[in-house]
Design a protein around this motif. Structure first.
Motif, PDB file in Angstrom:
ATOM      1  N   THR A  10      50.336  17.039 -17.409  1.00 54.94           N
ATOM      2  CA  THR A  10      50.656  18.388 -16.942  1.00 54.94           C
ATOM      3  C   THR A  10      50.148  19.406 -17.945  1.00 54.94           C
ATOM      4  O   THR A  10      50.271  19.225 -19.155  1.00 54.94           O
ATOM      5  CB  THR A  10      52.178  18.577 -16.735  1.00 54.94           C
ATOM      6  N   PHE A  11      49.576  20.465 -17.404  1.00 53.73           N
ATOM      7  CA  PHE A  11      49.077  21.534 -18.255  1.00 53.73           C
ATOM      8  C   PHE A  11      50.218  22.126 -19.082  1.00 53.73           C
ATOM      9  O   PHE A  11      50.049  22.419 -20.261  1.00 53.73           O
ATOM     10  CB  PHE A  11      48.390  22.628 -17.424  1.00 53.73           C
ATOM     11  N   LYS A  53      54.807  25.808 -12.091  1.00 56.09           N
ATOM     12  CA  LYS A  53      54.653  24.762 -11.073  1.00 56.09           C
ATOM     13  C   LYS A  53      54.431  23.380 -11.689  1.00 56.09           C
ATOM     14  O   LYS A  53      54.412  22.388 -10.985  1.00 56.09           O
ATOM     15  CB  LYS A  53      53.494  25.104 -10.133  1.00 56.09           C
ATOM     16  N   ASN A  54      54.239  23.354 -13.022  1.00 56.39           N
ATOM     17  CA  ASN A  54      54.084  22.077 -13.726  1.00 56.39           C
ATOM     18  C   ASN A  54      52.896  21.265 -13.196  1.00 56.39           C
ATOM     19  O   ASN A  54      52.989  20.052 -13.024  1.00 56.39           O
ATOM     20  CB  ASN A  54      55.381  21.274 -13.619  1.00 56.39           C
ATOM     21  N   VAL A  55      51.765  21.951 -12.959  1.00 58.35           N
ATOM     22  CA  VAL A  55      50.604  21.285 -12.380  1.00 58.35           C
ATOM     23  C   VAL A  55      49.894  20.414 -13.412  1.00 58.35           C
ATOM     24  O   VAL A  55      49.979  20.643 -14.614  1.00 58.35           O
ATOM     25  CB  VAL A  55      49.597  22.308 -11.794  1.00 58.35           C
ATOM     26  N   ASP A  56      49.171  19.418 -12.908  1.00 62.03           N
ATOM     27  CA  ASP A  56      48.368  18.580 -13.791  1.00 62.03           C
ATOM     28  C   ASP A  56      47.026  19.280 -14.045  1.00 62.03           C
ATOM     29  O   ASP A  56      46.717  20.312 -13.433  1.00 62.03           O
ATOM     30  CB  ASP A  56      48.174  17.178 -13.206  1.00 62.03           C
ATOM     31  N   PHE A  57      46.228  18.730 -14.954  1.00 68.04           N
ATOM     32  CA  PHE A  57      44.952  19.361 -15.296  1.00 68.04           C
ATOM     33  C   PHE A  57      44.013  19.422 -14.099  1.00 68.04           C
ATOM     34  O   PHE A  57      43.278  20.396 -13.941  1.00 68.04           O
ATOM     35  CB  PHE A  57      44.271  18.628 -16.460  1.00 68.04           C
ATOM     36  N   GLU A  58      44.051  18.404 -13.271  1.00 67.91           N
ATOM     37  CA  GLU A  58      43.184  18.390 -12.096  1.00 67.91           C
ATOM     38  C   GLU A  58      43.483  19.594 -11.207  1.00 67.91           C
ATOM     39  O   GLU A  58      42.582  20.329 -10.791  1.00 67.91           O
ATOM     40  CB  GLU A  58      43.373  17.080 -11.329  1.00 67.91           C
ATOM     41  N   THR A  59      44.752  19.837 -10.929  1.00 72.35           N
ATOM     42  CA  THR A  59      45.164  20.974 -10.108  1.00 72.35           C
ATOM     43  C   THR A  59      44.916  22.288 -10.828  1.00 72.35           C
ATOM     44  O   THR A  59      44.466  23.265 -10.220  1.00 72.35           O
ATOM     45  CB  THR A  59      46.654  20.842  -9.729  1.00 72.35           C
ATOM     46  N   PHE A  60      45.193  22.319 -12.134  1.00 70.90           N
ATOM     47  CA  PHE A  60      44.996  23.535 -12.925  1.00 70.90           C
ATOM     48  C   PHE A  60      43.560  24.037 -12.784  1.00 70.90           C
ATOM     49  O   PHE A  60      43.330  25.225 -12.534  1.00 70.90           O
ATOM     50  CB  PHE A  60      45.326  23.252 -14.395  1.00 70.90           C
ATOM     51  N   PHE A  61      42.598  23.137 -12.924  1.00 71.31           N
ATOM     52  CA  PHE A  61      41.200  23.567 -12.825  1.00 71.31           C
ATOM     53  C   PHE A  61      40.756  23.740 -11.381  1.00 71.31           C
ATOM     54  O   PHE A  61      39.941  24.612 -11.092  1.00 71.31           O
ATOM     55  CB  PHE A  61      40.287  22.611 -13.599  1.00 71.31           C
ATOM     56  N   ALA A  62      41.310  22.963 -10.458  1.00 68.39           N
ATOM     57  CA  ALA A  62      40.956  23.130  -9.040  1.00 68.39           C
ATOM     58  C   ALA A  62      41.415  24.487  -8.523  1.00 68.39           C
ATOM     59  O   ALA A  62      40.741  25.109  -7.697  1.00 68.39           O
ATOM     60  CB  ALA A  62      41.567  22.006  -8.208  1.00 68.39           C
ATOM     61  N   ASP A  63      42.563  24.963  -9.006  1.00 67.07           N
ATOM     62  CA  ASP A  63      43.121  26.249  -8.573  1.00 67.07           C
ATOM     63  C   ASP A  63      42.571  27.440  -9.359  1.00 67.07           C
ATOM     64  O   ASP A  63      42.878  28.583  -9.026  1.00 67.07           O
ATOM     65  CB  ASP A  63      44.648  26.245  -8.717  1.00 67.07           C
ATOM     66  N   ALA A  64      41.793  27.183 -10.398  1.00 63.90           N
ATOM     67  CA  ALA A  64      41.280  28.270 -11.237  1.00 63.90           C
ATOM     68  C   ALA A  64      40.448  29.230 -10.387  1.00 63.90           C
ATOM     69  O   ALA A  64      39.598  28.792  -9.603  1.00 63.90           O
ATOM     70  CB  ALA A  64      40.438  27.713 -12.374  1.00 63.90           C
ATOM     71  N   PRO A  65      40.707  30.538 -10.544  1.00 65.99           N
ATOM     72  CA  PRO A  65      39.965  31.515  -9.743  1.00 65.99           C
ATOM     73  C   PRO A  65      38.444  31.394  -9.894  1.00 65.99           C
ATOM     74  O   PRO A  65      37.715  31.463  -8.912  1.00 65.99           O
ATOM     75  CB  PRO A  65      40.459  32.862 -10.272  1.00 65.99           C
ATOM     76  N   GLU A  87      29.543  14.009 -18.397  1.00 66.78           N
ATOM     77  CA  GLU A  87      29.042  14.112 -17.031  1.00 66.78           C
ATOM     78  C   GLU A  87      30.128  14.427 -16.012  1.00 66.78           C
ATOM     79  O   GLU A  87      29.869  15.116 -15.029  1.00 66.78           O
ATOM     80  CB  GLU A  87      28.298  12.831 -16.643  1.00 66.78           C
ATOM     81  N   ASP A  88      31.327  13.929 -16.217  1.00 67.65           N
ATOM     82  CA  ASP A  88      32.416  14.161 -15.276  1.00 67.65           C
ATOM     83  C   ASP A  88      32.794  15.641 -15.299  1.00 67.65           C
ATOM     84  O   ASP A  88      33.196  16.157 -16.343  1.00 67.65           O
ATOM     85  CB  ASP A  88      33.610  13.295 -15.658  1.00 67.65           C
ATOM     86  N   PRO A  89      32.690  16.356 -14.173  1.00 62.61           N
ATOM     87  CA  PRO A  89      32.935  17.809 -14.169  1.00 62.61           C
ATOM     88  C   PRO A  89      34.342  18.211 -14.626  1.00 62.61           C
ATOM     89  O   PRO A  89      34.489  19.182 -15.364  1.00 62.61           O
ATOM     90  CB  PRO A  89      32.718  18.216 -12.714  1.00 62.61           C
ATOM     91  N   LEU A  90      35.359  17.477 -14.206  1.00 67.15           N
ATOM     92  CA  LEU A  90      36.722  17.819 -14.607  1.00 67.15           C
ATOM     93  C   LEU A  90      36.939  17.561 -16.089  1.00 67.15           C
ATOM     94  O   LEU A  90      37.507  18.394 -16.798  1.00 67.15           O
ATOM     95  CB  LEU A  90      37.751  17.065 -13.768  1.00 67.15           C
ATOM     96  N   MET A  91      36.473  16.428 -16.575  1.00 74.02           N
ATOM     97  CA  MET A  91      36.625  16.126 -18.002  1.00 74.02           C
ATOM     98  C   MET A  91      35.865  17.148 -18.830  1.00 74.02           C
ATOM     99  O   MET A  91      36.341  17.569 -19.891  1.00 74.02           O
ATOM    100  CB  MET A  91      36.136  14.706 -18.318  1.00 74.02           C
ATOM    101  N   LYS A  92      34.727  17.598 -18.359  1.00 64.89           N
ATOM    102  CA  LYS A  92      33.963  18.614 -19.080  1.00 64.89           C
ATOM    103  C   LYS A  92      34.777  19.900 -19.208  1.00 64.89           C
ATOM    104  O   LYS A  92      34.848  20.498 -20.279  1.00 64.89           O
ATOM    105  CB  LYS A  92      32.638  18.898 -18.375  1.00 64.89           C
ATOM    106  N   LYS A  93      35.449  20.316 -18.136  1.00 70.40           N
ATOM    107  CA  LYS A  93      36.268  21.538 -18.179  1.00 70.40           C
ATOM    108  C   LYS A  93      37.435  21.380 -19.148  1.00 70.40           C
ATOM    109  O   LYS A  93      37.756  22.298 -19.907  1.00 70.40           O
ATOM    110  CB  LYS A  93      36.777  21.879 -16.779  1.00 70.40           C
ATOM    111  N   ILE A  94      38.062  20.219 -19.125  1.00 69.87           N
ATOM    112  CA  ILE A  94      39.185  19.958 -20.033  1.00 69.87           C
ATOM    113  C   ILE A  94      38.698  20.015 -21.479  1.00 69.87           C
ATOM    114  O   ILE A  94      39.334  20.637 -22.331  1.00 69.87           O
ATOM    115  CB  ILE A  94      39.841  18.593 -19.721  1.00 69.87           C
ATOM    116  N   ARG A  95      37.569  19.402 -21.751  1.00 69.55           N
ATOM    117  CA  ARG A  95      37.025  19.393 -23.114  1.00 69.55           C
ATOM    118  C   ARG A  95      36.519  20.770 -23.517  1.00 69.55           C
ATOM    119  O   ARG A  95      36.578  21.123 -24.694  1.00 69.55           O
ATOM    120  CB  ARG A  95      35.925  18.339 -23.263  1.00 69.55           C
ATOM    121  N   TRP A  96      36.029  21.576 -22.564  1.00 73.24           N
ATOM    122  CA  TRP A  96      35.673  22.960 -22.878  1.00 73.24           C
ATOM    123  C   TRP A  96      36.903  23.695 -23.408  1.00 73.24           C
ATOM    124  O   TRP A  96      36.835  24.387 -24.411  1.00 73.24           O
ATOM    125  CB  TRP A  96      35.150  23.689 -21.648  1.00 73.24           C
ATOM    126  N   LEU A  97      38.015  23.528 -22.698  1.00 73.53           N
ATOM    127  CA  LEU A  97      39.247  24.195 -23.121  1.00 73.53           C
ATOM    128  C   LEU A  97      39.684  23.687 -24.497  1.00 73.53           C
ATOM    129  O   LEU A  97      40.035  24.481 -25.375  1.00 73.53           O
ATOM    130  CB  LEU A  97      40.355  23.988 -22.088  1.00 73.53           C
TER     131      LEU A  97
END
Length: 116
Positions: A10-11, A53-65, A87-97
């Motif tokens: 969870t984020f 909402k206690n969202v997970d990272f997947e939802t956090f980035f999926a819902d990002a404006p 290469e994984d788009p979600l992991m890349k966003k998490i690692r960017w953060l």
């Protein structure tokens, strides 16, 4: 399946750790929020909603404006991985953060962190 475990974190459980990390180095919660807003397009209310909402990272980035178009300029090593080679788009966003928070903690100027 290590990635799956990270995606389900969870984020709201990691967010206080980001704040603790930067505060130990003299930065602030507002600095963390600034890099999150820059990367994801969230504002105060949007970020608060995701935390509540206690969202997970997947939802956090999926819902990002909107992921900042300059995010692709984030380079370097975080957690032993070269960010630009992930290469994984979600992991890349998490690692960017993670990388942005790490740069805050290392004392980089906000201008450099936000790739201005």
């Amino acid at each position: 399946m290590k990635n799956e475990r990270v995606y389900r974190m969870t984020f709201s459980s990691v967010y206080p750790l980001y704040i603790q990390k930067v505060e130990r180095k003299g930065r602030t919660k507002a600095d963390v929020d600034t890099v999150i807003y820059w990367l994801t397009g969230y504002d105060d209310a949007g970020l608060a909603t995701q935390i509540d909402k206690n969202v997970d990272f997947e939802t956090f980035f999926a819902d990002a404006p909107q992921i900042n178009p300059n995010a692709s300029k984030i380079k370097g090593v975080i957690c032993g991985y070269r960010v630009e080679k992930i290469e994984d788009p979600l992991m890349k966003k998490i690692r960017w953060l993670d990388k942005l928070v790490d740069e805050l903690a290392k004392g980089k100027s906000m201008e450099k962190i936000l790739r201005s």
